[in-house]
Design a protein around this motif. Sequence first.
Motif, PDB file in Angstrom:
ATOM      1  N   SER A 127       0.964  -1.218  -0.045  1.00  0.00           N
ATOM      2  CA  SER A 127      -0.032   0.048   0.064  1.00  0.00           C
ATOM      3  C   SER A 127       0.967   1.130  -0.019  1.00  0.00           C
ATOM      4  CB  SER A 127      -0.781   0.077   1.275  1.00  0.00           C
ATOM      5  OG  SER A 127      -0.254   0.189   2.594  1.00  0.00           O
ATOM      6  N   GLU A 128       2.031   1.100   0.408  1.00  0.00           N
ATOM      7  CA  GLU A 128       3.187   2.381   0.362  1.00  0.00           C
ATOM      8  C   GLU A 128       3.690   2.509  -0.962  1.00  0.00           C
ATOM      9  OE1 GLU A 128       4.421   2.664   4.851  1.00  0.00           O
ATOM     10  OE2 GLU A 128       5.228   0.886   3.868  1.00  0.00           O
ATOM     11  N   GLN A 129       3.674   1.610  -1.833  1.00  0.00           N
ATOM     12  CA  GLN A 129       4.424   1.683  -2.982  1.00  0.00           C
ATOM     13  C   GLN A 129       3.632   2.525  -4.081  1.00  0.00           C
ATOM     14  OE1 GLN A 129       5.052  -2.567  -3.825  1.00  0.00           O
ATOM     15  NE2 GLN A 129       7.019  -2.668  -2.847  1.00  0.00           N
ATOM     16  N   ALA A 130       4.078   3.519  -4.872  1.00  0.00           N
ATOM     17  CA  ALA A 130       3.285   4.388  -5.734  1.00  0.00           C
ATOM     18  C   ALA A 130       2.966   3.183  -6.821  1.00  0.00           C
ATOM     19  CB  ALA A 130       4.146   5.298  -6.174  1.00  0.00           C
ATOM     20  N   GLU A 131       2.018   3.599  -7.533  1.00  0.00           N
ATOM     21  CA  GLU A 131       1.416   3.025  -8.863  1.00  0.00           C
ATOM     22  C   GLU A 131       2.579   2.707  -9.878  1.00  0.00           C
ATOM     23  OE1 GLU A 131      -2.465   2.745 -11.716  1.00  0.00           O
ATOM     24  OE2 GLU A 131      -2.327   3.910 -10.030  1.00  0.00           O
ATOM     25  N   GLY A 132       2.671   1.655 -10.478  1.00  0.00           N
ATOM     26  CA  GLY A 132       3.629   1.719 -11.521  1.00  0.00           C
ATOM     27  C   GLY A 132       5.209   1.384 -10.971  1.00  0.00           C
ATOM     28  N   TRP A 133       5.442   1.363  -9.628  1.00  0.00           N
ATOM     29  CA  TRP A 133       6.713   1.358  -9.314  1.00  0.00           C
ATOM     30  C   TRP A 133       6.845  -0.160  -8.393  1.00  0.00           C
ATOM     31  CZ3 TRP A 133      10.758   4.630  -9.879  1.00  0.00           C
ATOM     32  CH2 TRP A 133      10.248   6.054 -10.657  1.00  0.00           C
ATOM     33  N   GLN A 134       5.868  -0.866  -8.338  1.00  0.00           N
ATOM     34  CA  GLN A 134       5.853  -2.169  -7.514  1.00  0.00           C
ATOM     35  C   GLN A 134       7.008  -2.980  -7.821  1.00  0.00           C
ATOM     36  OE1 GLN A 134       3.247  -0.513  -8.551  1.00  0.00           O
ATOM     37  NE2 GLN A 134       1.368  -0.630  -7.024  1.00  0.00           N
ATOM     38  N   ASP A 135       6.878  -3.101  -9.343  1.00  0.00           N
ATOM     39  CA  ASP A 135       7.995  -4.197  -9.699  1.00  0.00           C
ATOM     40  C   ASP A 135       9.344  -3.683 -10.681  1.00  0.00           C
ATOM     41  OD1 ASP A 135       6.274  -6.464  -8.862  1.00  0.00           O
ATOM     42  OD2 ASP A 135       4.867  -6.081 -10.605  1.00  0.00           O
ATOM     43  N   ALA A 136       9.380  -2.331 -10.345  1.00  0.00           N
ATOM     44  CA  ALA A 136      10.287  -1.605 -11.003  1.00  0.00           C
ATOM     45  C   ALA A 136      11.796  -1.858 -10.454  1.00  0.00           C
ATOM     46  CB  ALA A 136      10.153  -0.343 -11.075  1.00  0.00           C
ATOM     47  N   GLY A 137      11.702  -2.115  -9.152  1.00  0.00           N
ATOM     48  CA  GLY A 137      12.957  -2.384  -8.276  1.00  0.00           C
ATOM     49  C   GLY A 137      13.592  -3.687  -8.678  1.00  0.00           C
ATOM     50  N   LEU A 138      14.923  -3.797  -8.227  1.00  0.00           N
ATOM     51  CA  LEU A 138      15.815  -5.049  -8.352  1.00  0.00           C
ATOM     52  C   LEU A 138      16.675  -5.259  -6.967  1.00  0.00           C
ATOM     53  CD1 LEU A 138      16.473  -7.859  -9.787  1.00  0.00           C
ATOM     54  CD2 LEU A 138      18.013  -6.520 -11.092  1.00  0.00           C
ATOM     55  N   VAL A 139      16.554  -6.372  -6.441  1.00  0.00           N
ATOM     56  CA  VAL A 139      17.755  -6.770  -5.407  1.00  0.00           C
ATOM     57  C   VAL A 139      18.202  -8.029  -5.576  1.00  0.00           C
ATOM     58  CG1 VAL A 139      18.123  -6.929  -2.888  1.00  0.00           C
ATOM     59  CG2 VAL A 139      16.483  -5.270  -3.820  1.00  0.00           C
ATOM     60  N   MET A 140      19.286  -8.261  -6.049  1.00  0.00           N
ATOM     61  CA  MET A 140      20.016  -9.392  -6.802  1.00  0.00           C
ATOM     62  C   MET A 140      21.092  -9.521  -6.068  1.00  0.00           C
ATOM     63  SD  MET A 140      20.515 -10.316 -10.650  1.00  0.00           S
ATOM     64  CE  MET A 140      21.601  -9.236 -10.858  1.00  0.00           C
ATOM     65  N   THR A 141      21.285 -10.967  -5.568  1.00  0.00           N
ATOM     66  CA  THR A 141      22.428 -11.565  -5.141  1.00  0.00           C
ATOM     67  C   THR A 141      22.698 -12.772  -5.697  1.00  0.00           C
ATOM     68  OG1 THR A 141      22.079 -10.350  -2.939  1.00  0.00           O
ATOM     69  CG2 THR A 141      23.883 -12.221  -2.941  1.00  0.00           C
ATOM     70  N   THR A 142      24.350 -12.930  -6.224  1.00  0.00           N
ATOM     71  CA  THR A 142      24.670 -13.852  -6.575  1.00  0.00           C
ATOM     72  C   THR A 142      25.885 -14.476  -6.357  1.00  0.00           C
ATOM     73  OG1 THR A 142      24.915 -15.467  -8.552  1.00  0.00           O
ATOM     74  CG2 THR A 142      25.327 -13.079  -8.622  1.00  0.00           C
ATOM     75  N   MET A 143      26.652 -15.538  -6.394  1.00  0.00           N
ATOM     76  CA  MET A 143      27.917 -15.857  -6.106  1.00  0.00           C
ATOM     77  C   MET A 143      28.625 -16.629  -7.309  1.00  0.00           C
ATOM     78  SD  MET A 143      28.122 -15.310  -2.759  1.00  0.00           S
ATOM     79  CE  MET A 143      26.705 -15.086  -1.517  1.00  0.00           C
ATOM     80  N   LEU A 144      29.838 -15.798  -7.565  1.00  0.00           N
ATOM     81  CA  LEU A 144      30.928 -16.485  -8.546  1.00  0.00           C
ATOM     82  C   LEU A 144      32.013 -16.534  -8.116  1.00  0.00           C
ATOM     83  CD1 LEU A 144      29.957 -13.072 -10.778  1.00  0.00           C
ATOM     84  CD2 LEU A 144      29.004 -15.323 -11.178  1.00  0.00           C
ATOM     85  N   ASP A 145      32.762 -17.559  -8.903  1.00  0.00           N
ATOM     86  CA  ASP A 145      34.061 -18.156  -8.445  1.00  0.00           C
ATOM     87  C   ASP A 145      34.866 -17.482  -9.834  1.00  0.00           C
ATOM     88  OD1 ASP A 145      33.849 -19.863  -6.254  1.00  0.00           O
ATOM     89  OD2 ASP A 145      32.334 -20.899  -7.468  1.00  0.00           O
ATOM     90  N   ILE A 146      35.679 -16.307  -9.539  1.00  0.00           N
ATOM     91  CA  ILE A 146      36.369 -15.795 -10.516  1.00  0.00           C
ATOM     92  C   ILE A 146      37.657 -15.050  -9.861  1.00  0.00           C
ATOM     93  CG2 ILE A 146      34.287 -14.690 -11.753  1.00  0.00           C
ATOM     94  CD1 ILE A 146      34.432 -12.302 -10.156  1.00  0.00           C
ATOM     95  N   THR A 147      38.673 -14.670 -10.710  1.00  0.00           N
ATOM     96  CA  THR A 147      39.862 -14.277 -10.565  1.00  0.00           C
ATOM     97  C   THR A 147      39.706 -12.786 -10.121  1.00  0.00           C
ATOM     98  OG1 THR A 147      40.527 -13.770 -12.817  1.00  0.00           O
ATOM     99  CG2 THR A 147      40.829 -16.019 -11.953  1.00  0.00           C
ATOM    100  N   PRO A 148      40.908 -12.293  -9.661  1.00  0.00           N
ATOM    101  CA  PRO A 148      40.934 -10.664  -9.458  1.00  0.00           C
ATOM    102  C   PRO A 148      40.797  -9.993 -10.682  1.00  0.00           C
ATOM    103  CG  PRO A 148      42.676 -12.004  -8.008  1.00  0.00           C
ATOM    104  CD  PRO A 148      42.152 -12.956  -8.795  1.00  0.00           C
TER     105      PRO A 148
END
Length: 202
Positions: A127-148
């Motif tokens: 109810s606190e989210q403005a119309e049209g903005w509910q699904d616009a954000g993104l919070v994503m976390t993943t893990m990778l095995d990579i070199t410097p």
Amino acid sequence: MTENERGRTLESGALKALAHPLRVRIYDLLSERGPQTASTLAQLIGETSGATSYHLRALAAQDLIREVPDRGTARERWWERPKGRINLPGPADATTPASRAAAQIVTAEFMRLRHQALMDYLNRSESEQAEGWQDAGLVMTTMLDITPEQMAEVSRQLSEVVDAAIERYAGQESLPGARRVTLRADIFDLPTAGRRTSTDKE
């Protein structure tokens, strides 16, 4: 690359001026909400206008903020944060113990405010989210095995995406339907203690 694109690395005087939780909060609010007066900041923070006025002058003395030209009166001055990024030196990059302590205070407070803003977003009811903005954000976390070297390449690519967005959407403050958003890009190596290796059994 222009000086504005490179950003300003805060020198010792600016770091010490910013090394106060209330000043970091004021600086953050000017970034988030645009120009403010001592009175409007006092209402947002829950302090007196005398206190916010004092801290505004301290920030202005180090060119961290500036008075908005042709706005306000002698009794009610408007302040803004200049456009462009700032770079905070890490504690190891500071040249004196006082500078290192200031860098730690500023970094810790910025990160605390950043985390609080993220948690406020995650805990926001529908109810606190403005119309049209509910699904616009993104919070994503993943893990990778990579070199410097690979991590440096991903960091560069993320920086290019952010810089392109800054350039593409600059000057849209008055665009109908536009609102201020926070854009985050994090990538860092995790502690190795307790890390599973390819020889660990499932």
